[in-house]
Design an enzyme around this catalytic site. Structure first.
Site, PDB file in Angstrom:
ATOM      1  N   LYS A   1       0.863  -1.192   0.000  1.00  0.00           N
ATOM      2  CA  LYS A   1       0.000   0.000   0.000  1.00  0.00           C
ATOM      3  C   LYS A   1       0.889   1.229   0.000  1.00  0.00           C
ATOM      4  CE  LYS A   1      -4.484   0.878   0.439  1.00  0.00           C
ATOM      5  NZ  LYS A   1      -5.518  -0.066   0.005  1.00  0.00           N
TER       6      LYS A   1
HETATM    7  N1  GLU Z   1      -7.146   0.170  -3.338  1.00  0.00           N
HETATM    8  C1  GLU Z   1      -7.895  -1.009  -3.578  1.00  0.00           C
HETATM    9  C2  GLU Z   1      -7.936  -1.888  -2.347  1.00  0.00           C
HETATM   10  O1  GLU Z   1      -7.761  -1.421  -1.239  1.00  0.00           O
HETATM   11  C3  GLU Z   1      -7.435  -1.744  -4.829  1.00  0.00           C
HETATM   12  C4  GLU Z   1      -6.026  -2.229  -4.801  1.00  0.00           C
HETATM   13  C5  GLU Z   1      -5.535  -2.763  -6.137  1.00  0.00           C
HETATM   14  O2  GLU Z   1      -6.289  -2.802  -7.077  1.00  0.00           O
HETATM   15  O3  GLU Z   1      -4.359  -3.149  -6.191  1.00  0.00           O
HETATM   16  O4  GLU Z   1      -8.224  -3.051  -2.408  1.00  0.00           O
END
Ligand code: GLU
Length: 470
Positions: free
Chosen positions: A141
């Site tokens: 993240k």
């Molecule tokens: N931000 C989204 C999540 O928290 C998508 C993450 C992604 O597609 O890699 O799942």
């Protein structure tokens, strides 16, 4: 079928197994890795849930240790020229939690309150999500501490390009693949991909470098169905799980916290299935209409004004898209939580449902469209009150699932139809829901612990076959 409006105990027992609620922060691993014991710390809370589940299924000590901390925590500071000619220094993060199952994967958020522990927590949740859904990815993240609502388009682009440049050495299309999250979108991903591609050394593989992010605009390799994917995934899980909990989607009442990407798609797709959206709250205010709020009209209002506030005054006199009653009444936060519904869907930020909010909630089910929307105290009260929680690592895994489809399409230089995306998404979400139910039956625990167990079973197997270097 009637959709009763008072919270009632559901068919399955809530939170009987696991010591999570009664004895928090007891795992020796927490002390072994030296985590500060601040009960309000989101990272501590997230690791605690994971370790409780790990303990229940006997995950070996060395694997628990590895999962208790991210592999890499990258923190950068970078200057950006603002429109008035001045420079501002921004702080950015990329946390790479685990890549035993595949490249690190997870979004990048732009928010004024982003900080390291939250990003660590969200990275761990990504590892759990990809493991539960059996995607060949790990978890990561990122974030930039900024308020995207206060940046001009040019400033947003320059922040994105400088952030990408600052972490470009640490990411890659087969190593760590960011995506949109709170405060970012397909346009931000386009600037990010373009910057990364411009910085890669090999001209011959430059287009392939665009795979470094998912959630791109369709014109440059984005997948059909990616924008609505998280909301679609929430709905797929609800359709699969609600009947067992005694709720029929057609005719049920629901409320939403947040009407951004996840909230508005969830609301609109549920409305198409005959469900009635009776209350919505976001950072601008809360609204209610027991006859049903027009989900399309509200989406248009939010796109225009930035929030749900004012919909009570500006809503059309008669319903449009959904054949539901029009308009809404402005209500307080407390009234929002106390609005009787079958399902409440938090689809905004973390830790919104604390003890107080949990005691107000008048829902049978809370489906976590957002990551970690409730605190342990909130969680405990919901469980005590017999309110089912469909946990985020299951309910909001639709986004990363369609991200995976985008990545596969890019690798194969092809594109899928929206029908194919929806079909495959449904297959993966339903399988993840079944895994969660199976673990729940086997370990007689709450749904959150069950989802973590189903995820950890996969990670443990992967470590068993890969071993640990050297
Ligand atoms: N931000 C989204 C999540 O928290 C998508 C993450 C992604 O597609 O890699 O799942």
């Amino acid at each position: 079928m009637s959709n009763t409006t008072a919270p009632v105990p559901t068919s399955a027992p809530a939170a009987t197994g696991g010591k999570r609620n009664s004895e928090p922060f007891k795992s020796p691993i927490l002390h072994e890795v030296g985590l500060p014991m601040d009960p309000d710390n989101l990272y501590l809370q997230t690791v605690d849930v994971m370790l409780t589940a790990a303990e229940m299924i006997g995950v070996p000590h060395n694997i628990q240790l590895i999962l208790a901390q991210p592999k890499n925590e990258i923190m950068v500071h970078f200057p950006v020229r603002m429109d008035d000619g001045s420079f501002q220094l921004f702080k950015g993060y990329r946390v790479q939690h685990n890549n035993a199952m595949g490249p690190y994967k997870g979004g990048i958020r732009y928010h004024p309150h982003v900080h390291l522990d939250d990003v660590k927590s969200l990275a761990l949740l990504m590892t759990m999500k990809t493991a539960l859904t059996r995607l060949p990815f790990g978890g990561g993240k990122g974030g930039v501490k900024c308020d995207p609502r206060r940046l001009s388009r040019g400033e947003l682009e320059r922040v994105t390009r400088r952030f990408c440049a600052a972490i470009s050495h640490a990411i890659g299309p087969d190593y760590d693949i960011p995506a949109p999250d709170v405060g970012t979108n397909a346009q931000v991903m386009a600037w990010f991909a373009d910057t990364y591609e411009s910085l890669t050394d090999s001209n011959r593989s430059s287009w392939d470098a665009m795979r470094v992010v998912t959630g791109k605009p369709v014109e440059i390799g984005g997948s059909l169905g990616r924008e609505k994917a998280t909301g679609q995934g929430v709905v797929d899980v609800l359709v699969e799980m609600l009947p067992e909990l005694g709720i029929k989607v057609d005719g049920m009442k629901f409320s939403l916290i947040g009407y951004g990407n996840v909230g508005s798609w969830t609301g609109r797709i549920l409305a198409k299935l005959g469900a009635k959206m009776v209350a919505v709250m976001d950072h601008t205010g809360a609204i209610r209409n027991d006859g049903g709020i027009d989900t399309e009209a509200l989406a248009a209002h939010v796109a225009q004004t930035g929030g749900v506030a004012g919909f009570d005054k500006n809503a059309p006199a008669t319903g449009t898209g959904n054949g539901k009653a029009a308009g809404a009444t402005a209500i307080s936060t407390e009234e929002f939580y106390k609005t009787p519904v079958d399902v409440l869907i938090p689809a905004a930020l973390e830790q919104m449902i604390k003890a107080q909010e949990a005691s107000w909630i008048a829902a049978k089910v809370v489906a976590e469209g957002a990551n970690a929307p409730s605190t342990p105290a909130g969680d405990r009260i919901l469980s005590e009150r017999g309110i089912e929680i469909i946990p985020a690592i299951l309910a909001n895994a639709g986004g990363v699932t369609v991200s995976y489809f985008e990545w596969v399409q890019n690798k194969a230089c092809t594109s899928w139809s929206e029908e194919q995306v929806d079909r495959e998404l449904n297959r993966i979400m339903v399988a993840a829901a079944h895994r969660t139910n199976k673990a729940r039956r086997e370990f007689k625990c709450d749904m959150r612990t069950a989802a973590y167990i189903a995820a950890l079973q996969q990670i443990t197997k992967v470590y068993e076959v890969r071993g640990i270097f050297p």
